[in-house]
Structures are given as C-alpha cells and as structure tokens.
Scaffold this active site. Structure first.
Site, mmCIF file in Angstrom:
data_model
loop_
_atom_site.group_PDB
_atom_site.id
_atom_site.type_symbol
_atom_site.label_atom_id
_atom_site.label_comp_id
_atom_site.label_asym_id
_atom_site.label_seq_id
_atom_site.Cartn_x
_atom_site.Cartn_y
_atom_site.Cartn_z
ATOM 1 N N HIS A 82 -25.162 32.911 -39.181
ATOM 2 C CA HIS A 82 -26.524 33.414 -39.363
ATOM 3 C C HIS A 82 -27.464 32.743 -38.370
ATOM 4 C CE1 HIS A 82 -25.894 29.922 -41.967
ATOM 5 N NE2 HIS A 82 -27.186 29.685 -41.919
ATOM 6 N N ARG A 92 -43.464 32.312 -40.662
ATOM 7 C CA ARG A 92 -42.485 32.449 -41.740
ATOM 8 C C ARG A 92 -42.034 31.074 -42.248
ATOM 9 N NH1 ARG A 92 -36.827 32.645 -41.282
ATOM 10 N NH2 ARG A 92 -35.860 33.445 -43.174
ATOM 11 N N HIS A 100 -25.330 29.950 -36.344
ATOM 12 C CA HIS A 100 -24.520 28.815 -36.823
ATOM 13 C C HIS A 100 -23.956 29.153 -38.196
ATOM 14 C CE1 HIS A 100 -28.349 28.297 -38.923
ATOM 15 N NE2 HIS A 100 -27.678 27.629 -39.835
ATOM 16 N N ASP A 129 -23.257 26.999 -41.980
ATOM 17 C CA ASP A 129 -23.697 25.756 -42.613
ATOM 18 C C ASP A 129 -22.468 24.914 -42.982
ATOM 19 O OD1 ASP A 129 -26.280 26.743 -42.414
ATOM 20 O OD2 ASP A 129 -26.327 27.492 -44.476
HETATM 21 C C1 OGA Z 1 -30.601 26.696 -42.045
HETATM 22 C C2 OGA Z 1 -30.850 28.139 -41.842
HETATM 23 C C3 OGA Z 1 -32.390 29.983 -41.764
HETATM 24 C C4 OGA Z 1 -33.812 30.263 -42.112
HETATM 25 O O1 OGA Z 1 -31.599 25.968 -42.264
HETATM 26 O O2 OGA Z 1 -29.422 26.292 -41.986
HETATM 27 O O3 OGA Z 1 -29.924 28.843 -41.583
HETATM 28 O O4 OGA Z 1 -34.132 31.417 -42.276
HETATM 29 N N1 OGA Z 1 -32.091 28.605 -41.941
HETATM 30 O O5 OGA Z 1 -34.582 29.310 -42.189
HETATM 31 NI NI NI Z 2 -28.079 27.815 -41.905
#
Ligand code: OGA
Ligand code: NI
Length: 365
Positions: free
Chosen positions: A271, A281, A213, A215
């Site tokens: 990402h 994690r 996605h 942001d």
């Molecule tokens: C988000 C995101 C990635 C992560 O919360 O928008 O891309 O590593 N998170 O948590």
């Molecule tokens: Ni994100």
C-alpha cells in the site's frame, strides 16, 4: 541534490510551500506512475455479520486488506482522535520540533524511518508513540496536555481490544484454535501508534505521501479521515485501488508477520499514500503484534502434506531490524534458502538511496 541526514529527520515546513521542491519530486518513479483501477473496491465487512469469518478469510487471501464496520469503536472517539491529530500538526514548526524524535527513541515528531531508504523525500510528517503520550504532550501544551493524552490513551485502549478481536477472527478463519496459537498470548501484546499528516500539496502528480510498502506487524488498523482519499492498495489485479474513506470504518491490513505465520496463505498488502491539492489528510495507524521478542514461525497446521515452512522463525524485534535494512526484500531475507534478488518487484527501483548495511534502524512497525 540529495537530501541531507537532517532532512531525513526533520520534515519540511509544508505551510506556505508553493511548489514541490526537487527534494520531494518523484515524477518518473514507478512508485508514483502506476495506473489505478476504478472498477474494484477493497472488501467491506460488517463485524456483526454471521459470515464475517468466511468473508475475512476471502479478503485476506485475495486482497490482504479489508475495511470493517460495526467494530464497536465509538464514532465520537474517531472524530476526537482526528481533531487532536489536526491540533498537533497545525502547531507551528518550532512547537512541533519540541517533540522531535531523537535518534535513540522511536517516539515523537518526524519523518518515518523508511524515508532513509530513499533519496527522495515524502510529502508527510508523522508522530510516533509506543506507550504514553504524556511526556511529549507536556512539551507542547505544558498547561493543556490532558485533552490530547486522554484521547490518545482511550484510542490506544480501544484499538487494542479491536485488534485482539480481529486477530482472533483471523486465526479462526485459518481454522486455528487458541491452543494452536500458543505463541500468541492475546493478553500480552505489543503495539506502535502513529499519527500521519499529509499536508496539501501544490502538485500531487509530482509528490508521494508514503512510498509503496508492506507493514512489519501482524495486522495494522488504520483510521483515515473521511474527507478525502489518499490510501491505495495494490489489488489482486495488480493495479492500485483507492481505499475509499468510509466514515466510521477502520481499514485492516494483513502485515508481514501474518504472512509468515500463515505460510503465505495470507499475503501482506502493498500500500501507499498519495496526496491532494485540496485537502490536508490525517490517518491514525495502530500496528499490532505479539510481544516483540516472541518468535513466530509458520504454523505447522497450515503446512500442507509434503510442503515445508517457507520462513524461518523470527521475532517482531528482529524482523523490524531486518526491514530497516532490507525494506521490501525483508520477507525474502527470512525465507528458508533464499537469495535476495535486487529490484525484483514493483515497490521501489529508481529512488532508493544506496542501502547502508551498517545501519540497523527499526521501521515504523
Ligand atoms: C503506514 C501507512 C498509510 C496512510 O503508516 O504504514 O501505510 O494512509 N500509512 O497513512
Ligand atoms: Ni503501512
């Protein structure tokens, strides 16, 4: 079997899961199957470097993402926020559910709203805040809420300062002065804060922590635990690239509103998060932008002679609603004279739930 409405609100109990259930299996989806590049890495920028502005410009143009060091956030605070996040996610399921996000509030524990766009569920649980953690923290720690609250409030304050600083450097890198960005009052901004938890997964080849996605914010600041990888970005060579965890570094994403404002000079980065068999994690995400009802449109200074603005004016509030309905087509929707093309890119295809045009729900940022 398709997950129920409730599955999209309440995360699975990840403790003691021995195999990935069908509801969470992404095996043949393009979201999970793309090959990774190991010869490239996301730009790393020292904010004290005299060339930081030029480096930021290059990173935003080529990658839409960079990591920063020398950002002024105390290391101790990064360790503390991770500790508090782990403390929360290590609570029992019943305890966490005391803070379950309700349909009419963005705050609390649950699954991120974008998961409603997909039939398959993600291997994650989240905790969202826009504002103070006090009310929610009291529900799980009636007599001991203050360590959680103090750390989160301190973190939110420090992140706001860093976000303002980085946004100013980004505007400078675009050749814009304070007067050029009169719509963006650095003293009056908005932010959404997320804790993300990606529990250990018995088979990471079948599951996905967070779908690909972009942001919706202007920029996003992300701190990830330095123990293991998980965050990946879709790099300039059209391959997934690991965002290496560097202790004390903060990841900065160019997000959709910055792509709109820069008239596509900077691209918001695609990402995703993958999961691990060995490690639980944590990431801490700060979505930053202007006040949510301020209209943003492409900067006239960034529209070259003979060109036109690519996007119509839109506020963060309206854009979040558009994203909640159209997900990866949201930028297309605010493009002048655009027709939304279904399945036009790498983001989805395969696991989407049918879009429910009647439901307008804010995405995470
Ligand atoms: C988000 C995101 C990635 C992560 O919360 O928008 O891309 O590593 N998170 O948590
Ligand atoms: Ni994100």
């Amino acid at each position: 079997m398709s997950p129920t409405e409730l599955d999209h609100l309440v995360p699975m109990d990840f403790k003691n899961v021995v195999q990935v259930p069908d509801s969470h299996t992404w095996l043949d989806s393009p979201c999970i199957n793309n090959s990774c590049s190991i010869d490239e890495s996301v730009p790393l920028i020292d904010l004290e470097d005299p060339q930081a502005v030029e480096k930021i410009k290059m990173a935003c143009e080529n990658w839409g993402v960079f990591q920063v060091t020398n950002h002024g956030i105390p290391m101790e605070l990064l360790a503390q926020i991770e500790h508090q996040a782990r403390r929360f996610f290590d609570l029992t399921r019943e305890e966490k559910l005391l803070t379950l996000r309700s349909p009419d509030s963005p705050n609390g524990y649950g699954i991120i709203p974008i998961s409603r766009t997909f039939n398959t569920l993600m291997w994650m649980e989240g905790f969202t805040l826009s504002g103070s953690p006090l009310e929610l923290a009291r529900r799980v720690w009636p007599n001991d809420y203050s360590p959680f609250c103090t750390v989160i409030e301190d973190y939110q304050e420090q992140m706001m300062g860093l976000a303002v600083k980085i946004t100013s450097l980004i505007f400078k890198s675009l050749g814009l002065s304070g007067e050029d960005v009169e719509w963006f009052d650095l003293k009056s901004t908005e932010a959404f804060f997320h804790l993300n938890s990606y529990p250990r997964c018995p088979d990471p080849t079948r599951a996905l922590g967070m779908v690909p996605h972009t942001d919706s914010s202007l920029i996003t600041l992300l701190y990830q635990s330095s123990t293991n990888r998980g965050l990946q970005v879709y790099g300039p060579n059209l391959k997934w690239v690991d965002v290496e965890p560097i202790s004390n570094a903060i990841v900065v994403n160019v997000s959709d509103l910055l792509q709109i404002y820069s008239n596509d000079q900077f691209k918001s980065v695609v990402h995703r998060a993958i999961v691990s068999e060995a490690q639980h994690r944590i990431s801490v995400v700060y979505f930053f932008g202007p006040k949510i009802d301020v209209n943003i449109s492409s900067s006239p200074k960034l529209i070259k002679d003979g060109d036109f603005p690519i996007y119509r004016p839109v506020s963060w509030k309206e854009y979040r609603e558009i994203k909640g309905v159209h997900f990866d087509k949201a930028l297309e929707v605010v493009r002048f004279n655009s027709v939304v093309v279904e399945n036009a890119n790498v983001l989805t295809s395969g696991n989407e739930a049918p879009l429910d045009g009647g439901k307008v729900e804010a995405l995470e940022a």
